[in-house]
Write an enzyme that holds these catalytic residues in place. Structure first.
Site, mmCIF file in Angstrom:
data_model
loop_
_atom_site.group_PDB
_atom_site.id
_atom_site.type_symbol
_atom_site.label_atom_id
_atom_site.label_comp_id
_atom_site.label_asym_id
_atom_site.label_seq_id
_atom_site.Cartn_x
_atom_site.Cartn_y
_atom_site.Cartn_z
ATOM 1 N N HIS A 1 5.921 4.387 12.546
ATOM 2 C CA HIS A 1 5.827 4.404 11.045
ATOM 3 C C HIS A 1 6.715 5.549 10.442
ATOM 4 O O HIS A 1 6.379 6.673 10.419
ATOM 5 C CB HIS A 1 4.164 4.608 10.622
ATOM 6 C CG HIS A 1 3.986 4.737 9.138
ATOM 7 N ND1 HIS A 1 3.320 3.891 8.604
ATOM 8 C CD2 HIS A 1 4.411 5.735 8.294
ATOM 9 C CE1 HIS A 1 3.097 4.182 7.183
ATOM 10 N NE2 HIS A 1 3.766 5.295 7.001
ATOM 11 N N CYS B 1 4.587 9.164 -0.035
ATOM 12 C CA CYS B 1 3.207 9.620 0.013
ATOM 13 C C CYS B 1 2.731 10.498 -1.171
ATOM 14 O O CYS B 1 3.992 11.485 -1.092
ATOM 15 C CB CYS B 1 2.770 10.055 1.476
ATOM 16 S SG CYS B 1 1.048 11.010 1.196
ATOM 17 N N ARG C 1 0.778 -1.064 0.037
ATOM 18 C CA ARG C 1 -0.036 -0.050 -0.083
ATOM 19 C C ARG C 1 0.984 1.364 -0.028
ATOM 20 O O ARG C 1 0.796 1.952 -1.049
ATOM 21 C CB ARG C 1 -0.938 -0.044 1.362
ATOM 22 C CG ARG C 1 -2.182 1.200 1.097
ATOM 23 C CD ARG C 1 -1.727 2.385 1.610
ATOM 24 N NE ARG C 1 -1.192 2.613 2.909
ATOM 25 C CZ ARG C 1 -0.366 3.717 3.246
ATOM 26 N NH1 ARG C 1 -0.243 4.752 2.538
ATOM 27 N NH2 ARG C 1 0.038 3.586 4.476
ATOM 28 N N ASN D 1 8.805 4.125 3.383
ATOM 29 C CA ASN D 1 9.244 3.677 4.812
ATOM 30 C C ASN D 1 10.451 3.102 5.033
ATOM 31 O O ASN D 1 10.963 2.664 3.963
ATOM 32 C CB ASN D 1 7.862 2.746 5.038
ATOM 33 C CG ASN D 1 6.603 3.254 5.497
ATOM 34 O OD1 ASN D 1 6.019 3.477 4.720
ATOM 35 N ND2 ASN D 1 6.745 3.542 6.757
HETATM 36 P P1 HMG Z 1 -12.991 14.577 -1.571
HETATM 37 O O1 HMG Z 1 -12.760 15.219 -2.932
HETATM 38 O O2 HMG Z 1 -12.897 15.789 -0.674
HETATM 39 O O3 HMG Z 1 -14.274 13.757 -1.371
HETATM 40 O O4 HMG Z 1 -11.941 13.562 -1.306
HETATM 41 P P2 HMG Z 1 -15.651 13.719 -1.649
HETATM 42 O O5 HMG Z 1 -16.541 13.149 -0.976
HETATM 43 O O6 HMG Z 1 -16.157 15.464 -1.964
HETATM 44 O O7 HMG Z 1 -15.866 13.171 -3.088
HETATM 45 C C1 HMG Z 1 -15.130 13.570 -4.320
HETATM 46 C C2 HMG Z 1 -15.154 12.428 -5.273
HETATM 47 O O8 HMG Z 1 -14.314 11.170 -4.960
HETATM 48 C C3 HMG Z 1 -16.627 11.787 -5.796
HETATM 49 O O9 HMG Z 1 -16.617 11.385 -6.984
HETATM 50 C C4 HMG Z 1 -16.529 10.676 -4.614
HETATM 51 O O10 HMG Z 1 -17.451 9.363 -5.148
HETATM 52 C C5 HMG Z 1 -15.303 9.827 -4.772
HETATM 53 P P3 HMG Z 1 -17.216 11.968 -8.145
HETATM 54 O O11 HMG Z 1 -18.651 12.177 -8.066
HETATM 55 O O12 HMG Z 1 -16.099 13.343 -8.299
HETATM 56 O O13 HMG Z 1 -17.011 11.126 -9.164
HETATM 57 N N1 HMG Z 1 -14.860 9.461 -3.579
HETATM 58 C C6 HMG Z 1 -14.295 8.253 -3.628
HETATM 59 N N2 HMG Z 1 -14.162 7.108 -4.513
HETATM 60 C C7 HMG Z 1 -13.399 6.040 -4.229
HETATM 61 N N3 HMG Z 1 -13.341 5.787 -2.707
HETATM 62 C C8 HMG Z 1 -13.575 6.567 -1.809
HETATM 63 C C9 HMG Z 1 -14.020 7.636 -2.112
HETATM 64 N N4 HMG Z 1 -14.372 8.824 -1.155
HETATM 65 C C10 HMG Z 1 -14.919 9.995 -2.340
HETATM 66 N N5 HMG Z 1 -13.275 6.429 -0.586
HETATM 67 C C11 HMG Z 1 -10.814 11.922 -0.222
HETATM 68 C C12 HMG Z 1 -11.556 13.130 -0.019
HETATM 69 C C13 HMG Z 1 -10.476 11.440 1.190
HETATM 70 C C14 HMG Z 1 -11.732 10.533 -0.907
HETATM 71 C C15 HMG Z 1 -9.702 12.171 -1.067
HETATM 72 O O14 HMG Z 1 -9.031 13.279 -0.558
HETATM 73 C C16 HMG Z 1 -8.828 10.833 -1.304
HETATM 74 O O15 HMG Z 1 -9.192 9.869 -1.772
HETATM 75 N N6 HMG Z 1 -7.404 11.347 -1.011
HETATM 76 C C17 HMG Z 1 -6.549 10.254 -0.998
HETATM 77 C C18 HMG Z 1 -5.419 10.016 0.100
HETATM 78 C C19 HMG Z 1 -4.527 9.067 0.242
HETATM 79 O O16 HMG Z 1 -4.815 8.016 -0.245
HETATM 80 N N7 HMG Z 1 -3.218 9.280 0.522
HETATM 81 C C20 HMG Z 1 -2.454 8.542 0.858
HETATM 82 C C21 HMG Z 1 -2.394 7.542 1.755
HETATM 83 S S1 HMG Z 1 -2.257 8.116 3.485
HETATM 84 C C22 HMG Z 1 -0.393 7.955 3.616
HETATM 85 O O17 HMG Z 1 0.086 7.540 2.611
HETATM 86 C C23 HMG Z 1 0.201 8.253 4.807
HETATM 87 C C24 HMG Z 1 0.409 6.973 5.821
HETATM 88 O O18 HMG Z 1 1.337 6.121 5.149
HETATM 89 C C25 HMG Z 1 1.323 7.464 7.143
HETATM 90 C C26 HMG Z 1 2.035 8.601 6.881
HETATM 91 O O19 HMG Z 1 3.144 8.189 6.375
HETATM 92 O O20 HMG Z 1 1.863 9.662 7.158
HETATM 93 C C27 HMG Z 1 -0.766 6.414 6.117
HETATM 94 MG MG MG Z 2 3.536 6.391 5.185
#
Ligand code: HMG
Ligand code: MG
Length: 302
Positions: free
Chosen positions: A207, A240, A15, A249
């Site tokens: 992490h 990220c 992931r 990581n």
């Molecule tokens: P948004 O645009 O604010 O959400 O995104 P929304 O509710 O307004 O929806 C907009 C569109 O997204 C809509 O589609 C929804 O259906 C769709 P449209 O009508 O425009 O066609 N949508 C989704 N589709 C599929 N699955 C969903 C979903 N939710 C809404 N769950 C949202 C908000 C959180 C969804 C967006 O910002 C997003 O997906 N962000 C991705 C964040 C991400 O994956 N980041 C990387 C992982 S975190 C990380 O790596 C950190 C970690 O490793 C720890 C560290 O190291 O810090 C964990």
């Molecule tokens: Mg991370």
């Protein structure tokens, strides 16, 4: 405090690692990666995320990957879920654990999940209720716990604040995440201690991204506090998408090598892990970002 005698490693490579790859990776490769990690003895693997495919296209095949992995009973296969839409998509794939991901920095929360910290907690609340009802474990990630690419310094108090909010909505375990890998050991300890004000020792993990080469030192500093769960990424894959320039990581191989040297048990086969790291790096056409992994592979080849 004595170091823990056993450590739980969560490989987040499939992931956190693969989400950052620009070229689309076939689901077959993702499935093979998870299956190989299972075979090497990993007790916990972060498989994919159910986020917007517009934001992170690489993870759009999460349901397909979850359906095709070979599951070993007892192994925890987790997925990231940012909201109810993600939860509803994840649920039929039967994750053992979901991960909600918030941040200790307002600026990063906006960039990564498009809402404030407080709003993110309100989005996670129904997700946690639904996960509990479905008997699925809930982990929380606290991004930017040691620094933020947009706002700079992040205090331990900010980490404690998010940990408290996560505890209140029923998150069972929190991961203190150094998203951009700028943290050093005492800072890592301070952030972990802030989380420990709200969670027991075995429900807090580290992490650490390895951008500044501090991650294994940070792991060791957390071991000194008695922390016994760490996220690591096979071959040091990843980063990220919303933390530009941040590398992956800490490499799983490097942490396993450290732990073996310390006489700490993980239940994971280091030689098999090294081979997996070399294999996936070959598929991605690059050298593994794993110092111990590469050294062990070179020695074996000689
Ligand atoms: P948004 O645009 O604010 O959400 O995104 P929304 O509710 O307004 O929806 C907009 C569109 O997204 C809509 O589609 C929804 O259906 C769709 P449209 O009508 O425009 O066609 N949508 C989704 N589709 C599929 N699955 C969903 C979903 N939710 C809404 N769950 C949202 C908000 C959180 C969804 C967006 O910002 C997003 O997906 N962000 C991705 C964040 C991400 O994956 N980041 C990387 C992982 S975190 C990380 O790596 C950190 C970690 O490793 C720890 C560290 O190291 O810090 C964990
Ligand atoms: Mg991370």
């Amino acid at each position: 405090m004595a170091l823990p005698t056993r450590v739980r490693i969560v490989d987040v490579g499939p992931r956190d690692g693969l989400q950052n790859e620009k070229q689309m990776i076939a689901a077959d490769v993702k499935v093979e990666l998870v299956d190989r990690l299972t075979d090497a003895g990993f007790g916990a693997i972060e498989v994919t995320s159910f986020v917007s495919p517009k934001w992170v296209p690489q993870m759009a095949d999460g349901a397909d990957v979850m359906a095709r992995i070979r599951r070993q009973p007892g192994v925890v296969y987790s997925v990231l879920v940012p909201n109810m839409k993600g939860f509803d998509s994840a649920l039929p794939t039967r994750p053992d654990e979901i991960v909600v991901f918030g941040a200790a920095s307002e600026a990063f929360s906006q960039k990564n999940i498009n809402c404030s910290i407080a709003e993110s907690i309100e989005r996670f609340r129904p997700v946690c209720d639904a996960a509990r009802a479905a008997n699925i474990r809930i982990r929380g990630a606290i991004s930017c716990a040691l620094g933020c690419p947009y706002q700079g310094e992040v205090t331990p108090a900010a980490v404690g604040y998010v940990a408290r909010l996560m505890k209140e909505i029923g998150v069972q375990h929190v991961g203190v995440a150094d998203t951009i890998g700028t943290g050093t050991p005492r800072a890592a300890q301070a952030a972990i201690e802030a989380a420990l004000a709200h969670y027991p020792l075995d429900e807090v993990s580290g992490h650490f991204h390895d951008t500044y080469g501090q991650a294994t030192a940070n792991v060791y500093a957390c071991l000194e506090l008695g922390v016994s769960t760490f996220d690591t990424s096979i071959a040091g894959l990843g980063g990220c998408p919303y933390a530009k320039g941040a590398t992956g990581n800490v490499a799983t191989e490097d942490v396993l090598y450290l732990l073996r040297g310390l006489g700490i048990d993980t239940g994971i086969d280091l030689d098999k892990t090294v081979a997996i790291g070399q294999w996936i790096s070959g598929v991605l056409e690059r050298k593994a970002f794993a110092r111990a992994g590469n050294a062990m592979a070179a020695k074996r080849a000689a």
